[in-house]
Design an enzyme around this catalytic site. Structure first.
Site, PDB file in Angstrom:
ATOM      1  N   ASP A  57      18.020   2.769  11.499  1.00  0.00           N
ATOM      2  CA  ASP A  57      17.258   2.046  12.526  1.00  0.00           C
ATOM      3  C   ASP A  57      18.187   1.219  13.406  1.00  0.00           C
ATOM      4  O   ASP A  57      18.017   1.154  14.630  1.00  0.00           O
ATOM      5  CB  ASP A  57      16.215   1.140  11.872  1.00  0.00           C
ATOM      6  N   GLU A 129      -2.438   0.511   8.611  1.00  0.00           N
ATOM      7  CA  GLU A 129      -2.277   1.374   7.445  1.00  0.00           C
ATOM      8  C   GLU A 129      -0.820   1.349   7.003  1.00  0.00           C
ATOM      9  O   GLU A 129       0.081   1.099   7.805  1.00  0.00           O
ATOM     10  CB  GLU A 129      -2.727   2.801   7.755  1.00  0.00           C
ATOM     11  N   LYS A 131       2.842   2.459   6.003  1.00  0.00           N
ATOM     12  CA  LYS A 131       3.765   3.524   6.398  1.00  0.00           C
ATOM     13  C   LYS A 131       4.394   4.087   5.127  1.00  0.00           C
ATOM     14  O   LYS A 131       5.274   3.470   4.535  1.00  0.00           O
ATOM     15  CB  LYS A 131       4.833   2.983   7.348  1.00  0.00           C
ATOM     16  N   LYS A 308      -2.545   1.017  14.841  1.00  0.00           N
ATOM     17  CA  LYS A 308      -3.048   1.996  15.797  1.00  0.00           C
ATOM     18  C   LYS A 308      -4.242   1.426  16.558  1.00  0.00           C
ATOM     19  O   LYS A 308      -5.083   0.744  15.962  1.00  0.00           O
ATOM     20  CB  LYS A 308      -3.492   3.279  15.081  1.00  0.00           C
ATOM     21  N   CYS A 429      35.426 -17.507 -22.891  1.00  0.00           N
ATOM     22  CA  CYS A 429      36.147 -18.204 -23.964  1.00  0.00           C
ATOM     23  C   CYS A 429      36.942 -17.277 -24.875  1.00  0.00           C
ATOM     24  O   CYS A 429      37.669 -17.759 -25.756  1.00  0.00           O
ATOM     25  CB  CYS A 429      35.176 -19.032 -24.807  1.00  0.00           C
TER      26      CYS A 429
END
EC number: 6.5.1.2
Length: 712
Positions: A57, A129, A131, A308, A429
């Protein structure tokens, strides 16, 4: 396999050697970015991604911004206007054109960008909705009979995967007739093939048991399954389908997207249960915020929320670009998984001596923050995952959860990776590590008192808000107190003097005088001597004893000596304790140097007693059981008077219940305080019992069926 465009044939390229070298340089930069986008888009669509979704992206956004700033440098068709790569000529599948283009979606990455889209795209009703992170598919039904199943391809042409699609039980061979929604003559149905999270875990476990290579994530497994040459191999994977759109159709014109989904369901096709109609931009943003906190409530992986415009006429009026509809947008959440490189594996030592291996990695932005380390849980788990130094690895970070290593990207190995051998010695240790029990997967350092790693985590725990709440004693200062030799263990904490602090770097100026942080520490240590008794009990770091159990012990016994003297059987009957915690308390006081801590703190003036506010009763015996809430999933939301988040969680888990952060169908009770918000709304929608704080107290003391909210 990656599609290449011939930049030498473009006008800008043909002039690159003459008039304008600056333009030629820009054209070369554009071509490089365009080729990278096309390559990574192609390998992604065929189930072999080389970078994460977020990195892709970012690369695509970089190309878009470059084109906006330098339109003159664009020397050919741009991947910013393309849906996806064309099916390769070498594909074993037949290439077939879609009846109607199968477009992609434009993305936004923050609420400011989303609000801008909503302002440009007003609507009376929107549909939100999830994805789904899966593989896109286009189903063509003719007279109700499945004729073709195609991949998205480049949006115009896809690959014929009909034989594989027929193996999915979610894809009917024939659509069911419906009185409300007659089956059309022709209809293209768009959807997403995916693997549920639960099924993916089972499938990978089985593959590991059979010695097969495990899949990196459900999306890759689903995409690869749909492109198998042998449909029997496709059938072996637990593939599911969700339908989310309609393409070409004859004899069917839904009035809205929501009506289209009703038709799909009536025809026997699966639609998402997470779809919601909303009626304002404000409600859209509320849904975005809700799913940011509830990503794991869905039974499938999701990386965003699709918004949408619901009305079909409005969709047609808004139209599309060459690659995406203008009436829809995808809001992308920060990635929860990312790919990075493993540099080293180290061991960290916790408060109880547990040795936890963790990965040191190239910095990677994931789930809203940059991480450089991730847990491997324990040595057995690290070996099981098979990671090697130098590996490219997949990591996951969900919200505030500690990042974890999922496994190696085996296909990226080049032979230079090295096996990692765990040291058998404590890195802090040098004491030999060993399991506390024979069947314990965890290794522990038995040098409990003096191991610097254990002491460091105990000191920061003692200073924390849930215990003494000591300002000026953070991780760096605690480290300095230990490694300067000022505090060999926590015994001397409340006896620290100005002279002691001058031996440290954290609490002194360059001239050696006590600094402001040192003054603050001495002041807060003096004040901490008067804290409530339950905080002192918490600070002792007794296993299983958090604020809830500590308050119960303080209220019942009234002093540390009385807690130490109590027998397990009697202590087990104390409301809020039970046998597991009682045994842990007994075991802690049986260690001689633990008593030295109590004695030293008391001698320094720490208050070790309070008034008894609760007396044991004959009826109390056995009233609190470690399994009182066994099998119950409980969500606490809002503000409670008697509990903060950690103490409510402990109260549930100490009784065998599971405290979860989100409401789902699997939730048994929601405890709602003031300002409960969206979790309360969802619980009411799902019919989940809702308790107020009084009901929560009853549930904790009496178990299910007694603490339920009363019905009107």
């Amino acid at each position: 396999m990656s599609t290449q465009y011939d930049s030498d044939s473009s006008p800008a390229a043909s002039n690159s050697g003459s008039a304008d070298p600056a333009l030629a340089e820009l054209a070369q930069q554009w071509q490089s970015l365009a080729d990278q986008v096309r390559h990574h888009r192609e390998v992604y669509y065929y189930g072999n991604p080389e970078i994460s979704d977020a990195e892709f992206d970012a690369l695509l956004t970089r190309l878009q911004e470059f084109e906006n700033s330098h339109p003159e440098a664009v020397t050919g068709p741009s991947p910013t206007t393309e849906v996806a790569p064309s099916p390769p000529e070498s594909s074993p599948f037949r290439n077939v054109d879609h009846q109607e283009p199968m477009l992609s979606l434009d993305n936004v990455f923050d609420t400011e960008q989303l609000s801008s889209w909503l302002d440009r795209t007003p609507a009376k009703t929107y549909l939100t909705e999830l994805k789904i992170d899966g593989a896109s598919i286009n189903l063509l039904y003719r007279n109700g009979v499945l004729e073709l199943a195609l991949t998205r391809g480049d949006g115009t042409t896809g690959e014929d995967i009909t034989h594989n699609a027929r193996t999915l039980s979610d894809i009917p061979a024939r659509l069911q007739p419906s009185e409300d929604f007659p089956v059309p003559e022709i209809v293209e149905i768009r959807g997403e093939v995916f693997i549920r999270v639960e099924d993916f875990a089972k499938m990978n476990a089985q593959r590991q048991a059979e010695g097969q290579k495990m899949f990196a994530n459900p999306r890759n497994a689903a995409a690869g399954a749909m492109r198998q040459k042998d449909p029997a191999e496709t059938a072996r994977r637990p593939l599911r389908l969700i339908c989310h759109g309609i393409g070409a159709r004859e004899g069917f014109t839904p009035a809205s997207q929501h009506a289209a989904y009703e038709a799909l369901a009536a025809w026997g096709l699966p639609v998402s249960p997470y779809t919601k109609q909303v009626h304002s931009a404000k409600e859209v943003l509320e849904q975005v915020a809700y799913w940011a906190d509830h990503r794991h409530d869905a039974d499938h992986e999701m990386d965003g929320l699709v918004i949408k415009v619901d009305d079909t006429e409005s969709q047609q009026r808004l139209g599309t670009t060459s690659r995406a509809p203008r009436w829809a947008i995808a809001y992308k959440y920060p990635p929860e998984e990312a790919r990075t490189r493993l540099h080293d594996i180290r061991l960290g030592i916790g408060r109880t001596g547990r040795a936890t291996p963790y990965a040191v990695m190239e910095p990677k932005y994931v789930a809203g923050s940059t991480v450089t380390m991730a847990t491997l849980h324990n040595p057995s788990e690290a070996h099981r995952k098979g990671v090697r130094l130098g590996d490219e690895i997949m990591i996951r970070k969900a919200g505030e959860v500690i990042p974890e290593v999922l496994g190696p990207v085996e296909d990226a190995r080049n032979g230079a990776e090295r096996e990692f051998l765990f040291s058998s010695l404590c890195p802090e240790c040098g004491t030999p590590l060993a399991p506390a029990r024979g069947d314990d997967a965890d290794w522990r350092c038995p040098n409990t008192r003096y191991c610097p790693g254990q002491l460091h985590t105990r000191l920061t725990y003692i200073a924390g808000r849930g215990a003494f709440d000591i300002d000026a004693l953070g991780e760096k200062a605690a480290y300095d107190l230990i490694h300067s030799g000022v505090l060999p263990d926590e015994t001397g904490l409340f006896s620290l003097t100005e002279e002691d602090l001058r031996r440290t770097d954290a609490y002194t100026t360059k001239s050696g005088a006590l600094n402001k942080q040192g003054e603050t520490l001495l002041t807060t240590l003096a004040a901490a001597k008067e804290v409530d008794l339950w905080r002192v009990i918490v600070a002792l770091s007794i296993r299983h004893v958090g604020p809830t159990a500590a308050k119960a012990l303080a209220n019942h016994y009234g002093s540390i000596p009385d807690v130490a003297a109590a027998d397990v059987e009697t202590m087990s009957t104390v409301d809020g304790v039970g046998p597991i915690i009682a045994e842990s308390v007994r075991d802690w006081f049986a260690v001689s140097w633990h008593q030295e801590i109590v004695d030293a703190w008391a001698a320094a003036g720490v208050r070790m007693e309070q008034d008894v506010t609760e007396q044991p009763s004959a009826d109390a015996a056995g009233s609190i059981q470690a399994d009182l809430l066994a099998g119950l999933s409980i969500v606490v939301t809002g503000t409670l008077e008697d509990f903060d988040r950690s103490s409510a969680k402990e109260a549930i888990e100490s009784r065998g219940g599971k405290a979860t952060g989100s409401v789902s169908k699997k939730t048994d009770y929601l405890v709602a305080g003031a300002k409960a918000g969206s979790k309360l709304t969802k619980a009411e929608e799902l019919g989940i019992p809702v308790l107020d704080e009084a009901g929560f107290h009853k549930l904790l003391s009496e178990g299910p069926g007694k603490g339920d909210a009363e019905e009107d």
